[in-house]
Design an enzyme around this catalytic site. Structure first.
Site, PDB file in Angstrom:
ATOM      1  N   ARG A  33      -1.841 -11.594   8.674  1.00 43.59           N
ATOM      2  CA  ARG A  33      -1.455 -13.025   9.330  1.00 43.59           C
ATOM      3  C   ARG A  33      -2.927 -14.150   8.773  1.00 43.59           C
ATOM      4  O   ARG A  33      -2.514 -15.218   8.396  1.00 43.59           O
ATOM      5  CB  ARG A  33      -1.349 -13.164  10.155  1.00 43.59           C
ATOM      6  CG  ARG A  33      -1.092 -14.867  11.108  1.00 43.59           C
ATOM      7  CD  ARG A  33      -1.060 -14.138  12.845  1.00 43.59           C
ATOM      8  NE  ARG A  33      -0.723 -15.779  13.443  1.00 43.59           N
ATOM      9  CZ  ARG A  33       0.146 -16.024  14.030  1.00 43.59           C
ATOM     10  NH1 ARG A  33       0.800 -15.626  13.198  1.00 43.59           N
ATOM     11  NH2 ARG A  33      -0.409 -17.439  14.722  1.00 43.59           N
ATOM     12  N   HIS A  80       6.451 -22.655   7.895  1.00 39.70           N
ATOM     13  CA  HIS A  80       5.943 -21.316   8.334  1.00 39.70           C
ATOM     14  C   HIS A  80       7.098 -21.012   8.165  1.00 39.70           C
ATOM     15  O   HIS A  80       7.878 -21.831   7.535  1.00 39.70           O
ATOM     16  CB  HIS A  80       5.169 -21.346   9.725  1.00 39.70           C
ATOM     17  CG  HIS A  80       4.046 -22.201   9.888  1.00 39.70           C
ATOM     18  ND1 HIS A  80       2.818 -21.659  10.591  1.00 39.70           N
ATOM     19  CD2 HIS A  80       3.439 -23.193   9.565  1.00 39.70           C
ATOM     20  CE1 HIS A  80       1.945 -21.907  10.718  1.00 39.70           C
ATOM     21  NE2 HIS A  80       2.643 -23.620   9.530  1.00 39.70           N
ATOM     22  N   GLU A 130       9.706 -24.225  11.050  1.00 40.71           N
ATOM     23  CA  GLU A 130       9.258 -22.614  10.890  1.00 40.71           C
ATOM     24  C   GLU A 130      11.086 -22.754  10.158  1.00 40.71           C
ATOM     25  O   GLU A 130      11.996 -22.630  10.882  1.00 40.71           O
ATOM     26  CB  GLU A 130       9.904 -21.783  12.352  1.00 40.71           C
ATOM     27  CG  GLU A 130       8.502 -22.258  12.805  1.00 40.71           C
ATOM     28  CD  GLU A 130       7.336 -21.248  12.504  1.00 40.71           C
ATOM     29  OE1 GLU A 130       7.433 -20.603  11.684  1.00 40.71           O
ATOM     30  OE2 GLU A 130       6.480 -21.283  13.745  1.00 40.71           O
ATOM     31  N   GLU A 136       3.987 -15.037   5.800  1.00 44.73           N
ATOM     32  CA  GLU A 136       4.796 -16.523   5.796  1.00 44.73           C
ATOM     33  C   GLU A 136       5.408 -16.034   4.025  1.00 44.73           C
ATOM     34  O   GLU A 136       5.518 -17.429   4.091  1.00 44.73           O
ATOM     35  CB  GLU A 136       5.116 -16.532   6.385  1.00 44.73           C
ATOM     36  CG  GLU A 136       5.455 -16.590   7.800  1.00 44.73           C
ATOM     37  CD  GLU A 136       4.299 -18.037   8.973  1.00 44.73           C
ATOM     38  OE1 GLU A 136       4.108 -18.479   9.109  1.00 44.73           O
ATOM     39  OE2 GLU A 136       3.716 -17.374   9.867  1.00 44.73           O
ATOM     40  N   HIS A 192      -0.498 -18.648   7.406  1.00 47.96           N
ATOM     41  CA  HIS A 192      -0.224 -17.804   7.674  1.00 47.96           C
ATOM     42  C   HIS A 192       0.630 -16.820   6.593  1.00 47.96           C
ATOM     43  O   HIS A 192       0.778 -17.386   5.755  1.00 47.96           O
ATOM     44  CB  HIS A 192       0.546 -17.290   9.071  1.00 47.96           C
ATOM     45  CG  HIS A 192       0.490 -18.131  10.204  1.00 47.96           C
ATOM     46  ND1 HIS A 192       1.131 -19.007  10.847  1.00 47.96           N
ATOM     47  CD2 HIS A 192      -1.402 -18.457  10.705  1.00 47.96           C
ATOM     48  CE1 HIS A 192      -0.032 -18.980  11.821  1.00 47.96           C
ATOM     49  NE2 HIS A 192      -0.729 -18.729  11.729  1.00 47.96           N
TER      50      HIS A 192
END
Length: 424
Positions: free
Chosen positions: A242, A312, A387, A190, A187
């Protein structure tokens, strides 16, 4: 007369040459003056539905979502209308970021972009700055040049805009080694993901002789930037972008969410068939060159990968399959959960940050077509989405001063899994 006519023709021709040689101006950067990030409580299913209906009614997007709460990004034009709806329905919310443009400008003023280009000053990456895609490639090239017996680079494909997708292999060449895949930057916005992945790479290589056996006896395959077109677009035009930069059959809305484009259960829950959506899954499974390149590389590799680790941000979650549907048990769920908790403990030891472990659909939301589900579907036991920081104070616009600590947490995760795999 003929000479005069010829002179005019040459003058016109030279003018055309001049026009052709003028570089195309960069797209005017998107600004987010007055845009805000809100955290909204999702106390029950009725509230949840009401909140998510705002996405279609107003210019609203959801950055991080769990069953209990959601981070909702609103452009300035939507704020007052959304505020009235939430207040009318007694839905609690708080403002995390009160002006996103100010936050973006604060980030950009701190050692990143054109002021700190690795390629211009011939220094290594420092992990107190966010670097361009070209600088990351140069970093990889220099590692191969410096350690040719340990490192090699392979271009596994090209992005929509023809940027190379380069995988760094780090290996001592021993037979019987385990194999681990790592990627970052699927993405675009990020940024902490590629920064953390390059930190891991640097430590693996530069400190190789001091690494434990469980690290040295692994063939490491690392794709630091899965979505280079989107990444560069966030640096130059739209910090909040994104997706990749696919043309979508000339639709006016560009881009596909690469983490909805993988083929396992493609097009299911948590995806969209609308090209304008941030979670647009594409025209079909593996419709995008970036996801196809990873698929082809993994499936044709001689390796039997032991782990598929994709980084991520944000939210500080350690997530394992399946993500395509709620409450679908994984055969080895207990192993995945236990290993994830062991890794979370190692990450907490770095800087006291808590990472929550669990099944992605149970903890957050169902999302089909994810790369971790696909990794699991092709037989890779330890397939995780990590994440990274933070939990919403900065969201995607994480200041550079947090890069090093976050990268060390990602490093702790990877090293823990190498140890777990070695013991199996």
């Amino acid at each position: 007369m003929a000479q005069s006519t010829l002179s005019v023709i040459l003058l016109i021709f030279n003018c055309f040459l001049f026009i052709e040689s003028v570089p195309t101006p960069l797209e005017t950067p998107v600004r987010y003056d007055g845009a805000q990030l809100w955290n909204v409580d999702l106390s029950d299913e009725q509230t949840r539905q009401m909140v998510f209906d705002l996405e279609n009614e107003f210019d609203v997007s959801f950055w991080s979502t769990s069953h209990a709460e959601a981070d909702m990004f609103l452009k300035k034009s939507a704020i007052e209308s959304v505020r009235q709806i939430l207040n009318k329905n007694n839905i609690e919310y708080s403002v995390r970021v009160d002006d996103m443009q100010k936050r973006i400008e604060e980030e950009s003023s701190q050692l990143y972009g054109e002021e700190s280009l690795y390629g211009n000053n011939n220094k290594s990456l420092t992990w107190d700055a966010y670097y361009s895609f070209d600088d990351i490639l140069l970093f990889l090239d220099k590692l191969v040049e410096k350690y040719p017996n340990l490192c090699s680079l392979e271009t596994i494909g090209y992005s929509h805009e023809n940027r190379p997708l380069k995988v760094l292999k780090i290996s001592n060449g021993n037979s019987g080694n385990k194999a681990i895949w790592i990627d970052g930057g699927i993405h675009a916005r990020e940024w902490i993901s590629p920064a953390s992945v390059t930190y891991i790479v640097n430590d693996l290589v530069e400190n190789w002789n001091n690494q434990p056996a469980y690290i040295q006896n692994v063939n490491w395959y690392v794709l630091p930037v899965h979505n280079p077109d989107g990444y560069e677009y966030t640096r130059k035009s739209d910090r909040m972008w994104r997706k990749n930069r696919s043309k979508n059959n000339n639709n006016h809305c560009l881009g596909v969410d690469l983490n909805r484009n993988y083929g396992y259960k493609w097009g299911g829950k948590g995806t969209s068939s609308n090209p304008c959506s941030e979670i647009y899954a594409g025209s079909g499974p593996f419709s995008e060159p970036e996801s196809t390149a990873v698929k082809n590389f993994v499936e044709t590799s001689e390796e039997n990968f032991d782990a598929f680790l994709t980084f991520h941000s944000y939210g500080q979650w350690i997530l394992y399959p399946w993500g395509y549907e709620n409450h679908i048990p994984t055969e080895d769920r207990d192993d995945l959960d236990s290993a994830g908790r062991q890794a979370a403990k190692s990450m907490k030891a770095v800087d006291k940050q808590v990472y929550t472990v669990g099944n992605s659909a149970d903890l957050l939301y169902a999302a089909a077509g994810g790369s971790d589900d696909w990794g699991k579907s092709v037989g890779i036991k330890y397939s995780y989405t990590i994440e990274l920081r933070d939990k919403g104070r900065y969201g995607f616009v994480l200041p550079p001063k947090y890069i090093l600590a976050t990268a060390k947490e990602a490093h702790a995760f990877v090293f823990t899994f190498a140890q777990i795999i070695a013991a199996n």
